[in-house]
Every structure is written in C-alpha cells, then in structure tokens.
Scaffold this motif. Structure first.
Motif, PDB file in Angstrom:
ATOM      1  N   VAL A   1      -0.459  54.188 -36.215  1.00  0.00           N
ATOM      2  CA  VAL A   1      -0.474  53.109 -35.307  1.00  0.00           C
ATOM      3  C   VAL A   1       1.060  52.844 -34.711  1.00  0.00           C
ATOM      4  N   VAL A   2       2.123  52.684 -35.317  1.00  0.00           N
ATOM      5  CA  VAL A   2       3.254  52.506 -34.933  1.00  0.00           C
ATOM      6  C   VAL A   2       3.903  53.436 -33.851  1.00  0.00           C
ATOM      7  N   GLU A   3       3.590  54.727 -34.269  1.00  0.00           N
ATOM      8  CA  GLU A   3       4.085  55.696 -33.076  1.00  0.00           C
ATOM      9  C   GLU A   3       3.264  55.631 -32.006  1.00  0.00           C
ATOM     10  N   ALA A   4       1.982  55.506 -32.120  1.00  0.00           N
ATOM     11  CA  ALA A   4       0.954  55.403 -30.599  1.00  0.00           C
ATOM     12  C   ALA A   4       1.534  54.278 -29.808  1.00  0.00           C
ATOM     13  N   VAL A   5       1.929  52.962 -30.649  1.00  0.00           N
ATOM     14  CA  VAL A   5       1.930  51.978 -29.708  1.00  0.00           C
ATOM     15  C   VAL A   5       3.368  52.099 -29.102  1.00  0.00           C
ATOM     16  N   SER A   6       4.546  52.785 -30.036  1.00  0.00           N
ATOM     17  CA  SER A   6       5.803  52.889 -29.573  1.00  0.00           C
ATOM     18  C   SER A   6       5.762  53.994 -28.345  1.00  0.00           C
ATOM     19  N   ASP A   7       4.921  54.888 -28.185  1.00  0.00           N
ATOM     20  CA  ASP A   7       4.786  55.810 -27.176  1.00  0.00           C
ATOM     21  C   ASP A   7       4.306  55.077 -25.799  1.00  0.00           C
ATOM     22  N   ASP A   8       3.070  54.128 -26.087  1.00  0.00           N
ATOM     23  CA  ASP A   8       2.481  53.346 -25.124  1.00  0.00           C
ATOM     24  C   ASP A   8       3.659  52.226 -24.374  1.00  0.00           C
ATOM     25  N   PHE A   9       4.384  51.996 -25.387  1.00  0.00           N
ATOM     26  CA  PHE A   9       5.665  51.016 -25.070  1.00  0.00           C
ATOM     27  C   PHE A   9       6.475  51.547 -23.769  1.00  0.00           C
ATOM     28  N   ILE A  10       6.806  52.903 -23.812  1.00  0.00           N
ATOM     29  CA  ILE A  10       7.592  53.577 -22.710  1.00  0.00           C
ATOM     30  C   ILE A  10       7.059  53.127 -21.451  1.00  0.00           C
ATOM     31  N   ASP A  11       5.646  53.421 -21.086  1.00  0.00           N
ATOM     32  CA  ASP A  11       5.146  53.189 -20.224  1.00  0.00           C
ATOM     33  C   ASP A  11       5.217  51.661 -19.519  1.00  0.00           C
ATOM     34  N   ARG A  12       4.813  50.890 -20.494  1.00  0.00           N
ATOM     35  CA  ARG A  12       4.710  49.319 -20.115  1.00  0.00           C
ATOM     36  C   ARG A  12       6.074  48.888 -19.832  1.00  0.00           C
ATOM     37  N   MET A  13       7.254  49.189 -20.688  1.00  0.00           N
ATOM     38  CA  MET A  13       8.383  48.814 -20.392  1.00  0.00           C
ATOM     39  C   MET A  13       9.019  49.413 -18.835  1.00  0.00           C
ATOM     40  N   ALA A  14       8.601  50.460 -18.516  1.00  0.00           N
ATOM     41  CA  ALA A  14       9.048  51.070 -17.402  1.00  0.00           C
ATOM     42  C   ALA A  14       8.184  50.051 -16.055  1.00  0.00           C
ATOM     43  N   GLN A  15       6.987  50.142 -16.287  1.00  0.00           N
ATOM     44  CA  GLN A  15       6.293  49.169 -15.401  1.00  0.00           C
ATOM     45  C   GLN A  15       7.015  47.831 -15.166  1.00  0.00           C
ATOM     46  N   VAL A  16       7.121  47.314 -16.294  1.00  0.00           N
ATOM     47  CA  VAL A  16       7.922  45.900 -16.266  1.00  0.00           C
ATOM     48  C   VAL A  16       9.244  46.144 -15.386  1.00  0.00           C
ATOM     49  N   MET A  17       9.975  46.860 -15.947  1.00  0.00           N
ATOM     50  CA  MET A  17      11.073  46.947 -15.205  1.00  0.00           C
ATOM     51  C   MET A  17      11.095  47.208 -13.777  1.00  0.00           C
ATOM     52  N   ILE A  18      10.467  47.978 -13.601  1.00  0.00           N
ATOM     53  CA  ILE A  18      10.088  48.416 -11.957  1.00  0.00           C
ATOM     54  C   ILE A  18       9.556  47.334 -11.071  1.00  0.00           C
ATOM     55  N   GLU A  19       8.597  46.703 -11.607  1.00  0.00           N
ATOM     56  CA  GLU A  19       8.142  45.431 -10.891  1.00  0.00           C
ATOM     57  C   GLU A  19       8.890  44.310 -10.745  1.00  0.00           C
ATOM     58  N   GLU A  20       9.634  44.124 -11.887  1.00  0.00           N
ATOM     59  CA  GLU A  20      10.640  42.988 -11.942  1.00  0.00           C
ATOM     60  C   GLU A  20      11.791  43.264 -11.047  1.00  0.00           C
ATOM     61  N   LEU A  21      12.245  44.538 -10.864  1.00  0.00           N
ATOM     62  CA  LEU A  21      13.420  44.999  -9.985  1.00  0.00           C
ATOM     63  C   LEU A  21      12.989  44.750  -8.539  1.00  0.00           C
ATOM     64  N   GLU A  22      11.794  45.091  -8.375  1.00  0.00           N
ATOM     65  CA  GLU A  22      11.342  44.907  -7.006  1.00  0.00           C
ATOM     66  C   GLU A  22      11.357  43.524  -6.645  1.00  0.00           C
ATOM     67  N   ALA A  23      10.936  42.624  -7.485  1.00  0.00           N
ATOM     68  CA  ALA A  23      10.571  41.216  -7.406  1.00  0.00           C
ATOM     69  C   ALA A  23      11.992  40.554  -7.188  1.00  0.00           C
ATOM     70  N   ASP A  24      12.819  40.958  -7.985  1.00  0.00           N
ATOM     71  CA  ASP A  24      14.258  40.235  -7.809  1.00  0.00           C
ATOM     72  C   ASP A  24      15.101  40.485  -6.648  1.00  0.00           C
ATOM     73  N   ARG A  25      15.062  42.073  -6.470  1.00  0.00           N
ATOM     74  CA  ARG A  25      15.742  42.384  -5.000  1.00  0.00           C
ATOM     75  C   ARG A  25      14.969  41.823  -3.809  1.00  0.00           C
ATOM     76  N   SER A  26      13.653  41.428  -3.948  1.00  0.00           N
ATOM     77  CA  SER A  26      13.010  40.864  -2.752  1.00  0.00           C
ATOM     78  C   SER A  26      13.274  39.400  -2.515  1.00  0.00           C
TER      79      SER A  26
END
Length: 354
Positions: free
Chosen positions: A256-281
C-alpha cells in the motif's frame, strides 16, 4: 482496538507494546515535517496519508508532526536513522555528505518539467544501486519525492538576457548560485524570509526563486520583474522512512505504501504545474493591483545559463568521485531517465490528461 506504534526508541529498538500487537491492530506511523500544515505541498502530503489509510482499510495511519515539532529540517535524516520518527521529509541540501548521491536532484541539469523531473529522480532513487546503498547506510528507505519547480529570478529591474546578470546583486544558493557567479553576478546568501526587505532596500537586485514562493513571500510587492529561466529544479527533497519501521510493516502494508507513494509523484507534479500556471498568470495579469513584467530569456541566452550550470554539474561529479561515489555513472543514469520520461511526455502527454 489497540494501536501499534512503530516509533523506535533511541538505539532503534521497538517499543514492547508495538511488538506485542496483533495483526488486527492498526499501525500508526509518526511523520515529521519541517513546514507548516498549509499550502499545496502539505495538502498533497495529507492526500498521501489519507490514501494510505483508505487503501489499507484503516490498518495503516499517518500521524503528522508539522512545523519541526518533532524534528527540525536539518535533523530529520538523523532522527529517521535512529527512529525518533518513522517517516519524514528529508532535504538533501542539509545532508551533503550523507546523501551526496541523492543531492544530484539539486543540480542545474536540463530538466525543468515537473513531471519529467519527479519521475526521473523517483526512478533513480528507487532503482539505482549506489543510491540504495546510500540510503541503507543511513538506515532509511526512500518512498517518494517533492519538487520546487523550475528556477526563475525575481528582480527590482528588468533582466532580459545573460549579459544583464553581470554585476547584479543576486541572492542565490547551491550550484545555481555558483553558476550565476560564473556569469558575473555578485551572489549573496540569505534566507527567503530576509529577501523581501533586502529587495526593498536595494541590498540585492534579484532573488533566485520559484513562482509559488515569490507569491507566498509577496516578493512581487517590492520587485516588479521576473526573468523566466525555467532552469532545472531542486528535487533532493523527499519522503523517507526509517528502515526498521518499514521492514516491520506487513507485506500488504508495504504494498500500500509503495503504491500510494508512486501515485504521489503524478499528483505532486500535477499540483505544481497547475499552481505554477496560476501564480504566473496572477502576476502577469496583476496581483494586489500590481502587474509583474515577465521576460523569458532567448534560447541563446538561456543556453549560456545552462552552460554555466553544466560546469557545476561536472564539478559535482568530480567531487563525488573524490568521496568514492561514481558521480559520472550516476549522472549518466539520471540523464537517461530524464530523456526517457521526456520522450514519454512528448508521446503521451501527462498521465492526468491521457
């Protein structure tokens, strides 16, 4: 239902009550984080904890200790090694010798896409034999990773190209700071908390930062220009677990820990990309009544910056070799993974858009 707490005592021995718990008892992992319980990173980390509890059917839970209440940022790796906490946020910059290999994530390589960078470093930290040996020596297990996003400069005056960097007083750090100094900048060191008054008073002209941090510290109030470099990322910054605590988990809990930690990578990337665009705009359109001028370096000027960074990458590899780590081989592995995930992104797009 009794609680099995995996917190290790001084020398790494489990509490007797923890060992005595049955398979039906829930396991509580004590997590130490240096930051406050607010902002996108904290929210995404809470998602990680919530998913672990949900997917384990409540058998595995995470108990957060925010704001350095259990361990300060510099003390986290040592505290995890000895079992003061079961898991925590480790910053490689604070442990340059213990995690020399993992600090590769802070190098100014050609790697400014959050998803590509996170996936590449996560794969490297999970699979590379040299890094795994480094983590073993520290008695920790790597789980997943954060990123700051690409590095930019926020300045009190326009900075349109590489030549404009010469003579500027820039607050910067690490290999990025050394690269800027190589380009003629007067590099100075200070904490982000001290940057606002330094920009306001003219003590410095620019600050090495990221869009979300510029906004969080409101540096745009005293500096109306951003030089958009999209220069690498700081990523030696991740979630680690005490090795004994990890091994004490059941096979099902580890899965469970390994599966969630792997999924965390995609979620963290999405959050950062969307936040960067929002902050820049927000800055470009006008934030708090003030519009920020954003100027992107030309490819020719950006190449000069990347070249200065590459010299710092080479210097890191040489220093690593001097300490017994094959820095060149590790760097080649890392760059190959970056190239592979960049190709996947070009072919398939981001996972959340597929």
């Amino acid at each position: 239902m009794r609680t099995r707490n995996l917190l290790l005592a001084g020398a790494g021995m489990f509490l007797t009550a923890g060992l005595a718990c049955t398979a039906m008892a829930e396991t509580v992992l004590r997590y130490s984080d240096y930051g406050p319980n607010r902002g996108s990173r904290a929210e995404t980390l809470q998602w990680w904890a919530d998913q672990i509890e949900e997917r384990s059917g409540g058998d595995l839970k995470v108990e957060f200790h925010w704001g350095g209440a259990l361990l300060g940022g510099k003390a986290t790796l040592g505290g995890l090694s000895t079992g003061v906490a079961d898991a925590g946020t480790v910053i490689g910059f604070f442990t340059p010798s213990e995690l020399r290999g993992y600090n590769i994530g802070d190098l100014p390589v050609e790697n400014s896409d959050e998803w590509v960078g996170l996936r590449a470093l996560d794969a490297l930290a999970s699979e590379n034999a040299a890094l795994k040996a480094e983590f073993d020596a520290a008695n920790v297990v790597y789980l997943t990773n954060f990123t700051t996003g690409p590095i930019q400069l926020i300045c009190t005056r326009p900075v349109a190209g590489a030549e404009d960097l010469a003579g500027l007083k820039i607050r910067a750090s690490g290999p990025y700071g050394k690269a800027l100094a190589d380009l003629g900048a007067d590099v100075q060191g200070m904490s982000q908390a001290d940057v606002y008054p330094a920009l306001d008073s003219g003590l410095i002209d620019c600050n090495q930062n990221y869009y979300y941090s510029m906004r969080a510290y409101k540096q745009y109030e005293v500096a109306g220009h951003v030089a958009e470099l999209d220069w690498g990322q700081n990523m030696s910054f991740g979630v680690f677990m005490n090795k004994d605590s990890y091994q004490a988990l059941s096979d099902e809990q580890r899965a469970v820990v390994e599966a969630v930690s792997d999924d965390f990578i995609d979620r963290m990337a999405q959050v950062m990309i969307e936040e960067l665009e929002a902050d820049r705009s927000a800055m470009v359109e006008g934030i708090d009544g003030k519009a920020i001028e954003v100027v992107r370096f030309s490819e020719a000027d950006r190449e000069k910056v990347l070249e200065a960074g590459s010299r710092q990458v080479e210097a890191w590899a040489e220093e690593a070799a001097g300490s017994g780590l094959d820095g060149a081989a590790l760097l080649a592995d890392y760059e190959a993974r970056i190239e592979g995930y960049a190709a996947e992104l070009a072919d398939k797009g981001y996972p959340w858009t597929r």
